[in-house]
Write an enzyme that holds these catalytic residues in place. Structure first.
Site, PDB file in Angstrom:
ATOM      1  N   CYS A  48       0.790  -1.318   0.020  1.00  0.00           N
ATOM      2  CA  CYS A  48      -0.081   0.015  -0.071  1.00  0.00           C
ATOM      3  C   CYS A  48       0.812   1.063  -0.083  1.00  0.00           C
ATOM      4  O   CYS A  48       1.636   1.402   1.049  1.00  0.00           O
ATOM      5  CB  CYS A  48      -0.876  -0.054   0.970  1.00  0.00           C
ATOM      6  SG  CYS A  48      -1.527   1.627   1.695  1.00  0.00           S
TER       7      CYS A  48
ATOM      8  N   CYS B  74       0.028   3.821   2.974  1.00  0.00           N
ATOM      9  CA  CYS B  74       0.636   3.240   4.455  1.00  0.00           C
ATOM     10  C   CYS B  74       2.179   3.337   4.234  1.00  0.00           C
ATOM     11  O   CYS B  74       2.576   3.674   5.360  1.00  0.00           O
ATOM     12  CB  CYS B  74       0.567   1.317   4.279  1.00  0.00           C
ATOM     13  SG  CYS B  74      -1.324   1.085   3.995  1.00  0.00           S
TER      14      CYS B  74
END
Length: 119
Positions: free
Chosen positions: A45, A48
């Site tokens: 991600c 993230c």
């Protein structure tokens, strides 16, 4: 318990994020510390990865305990908290879930949120 109040006073707040792999570990952190920010993330991600340094800095500079949960490795735990997208950040204060962010809030937003729950 008297030992819990000593820990809750912030004397042993970890200065780095704590990797959590099951509900028992997360529950123990939430029980032991006044404020716990849980970062549900995935290695693949992009957002993230963008907030990872912010989360690490918050662990070092605030009274919050930072927990990290890899949603790919811990799908059952992520599901238990209704995580549908990553990153999802869940804030616990005094043993209760009080806030949830989906996406990547700024470091200032997270710091303000943490500080509003630590006295």
């Amino acid at each position: 318990m008297t030992t819990d109040t000593a820990t809750n006073a912030g004397e042993t707040t970890p200065e780095t994020p704590v990797n959590v792999s099951n509900q028992d570990e997360l529950s123990a952190l939430v029980d032991e510390h006044d404020v716990v920010l849980t970062d549900f993330y995935a290695d693949w991600c992009g957002p993230c990865q963008m907030i990872a340094p912010v989360v690490e800095q918050l662990a070092a500079e605030t009274d919050a305990t930072i927990a990290k949960v890899d949603v790919d490795a811990n799908q059952q735990l992520a599901s238990a908290y209704g995580v549908r997208g990553v990153p999802t950040l869940v804030l616990f204060a005094n043993g209760e879930q009080v806030e949830e962010f989906v996406g990547a809030p700024s470091g200032d937003q997270l710091r303000s949120l943490i500080e509003s729950h630590t006295a």
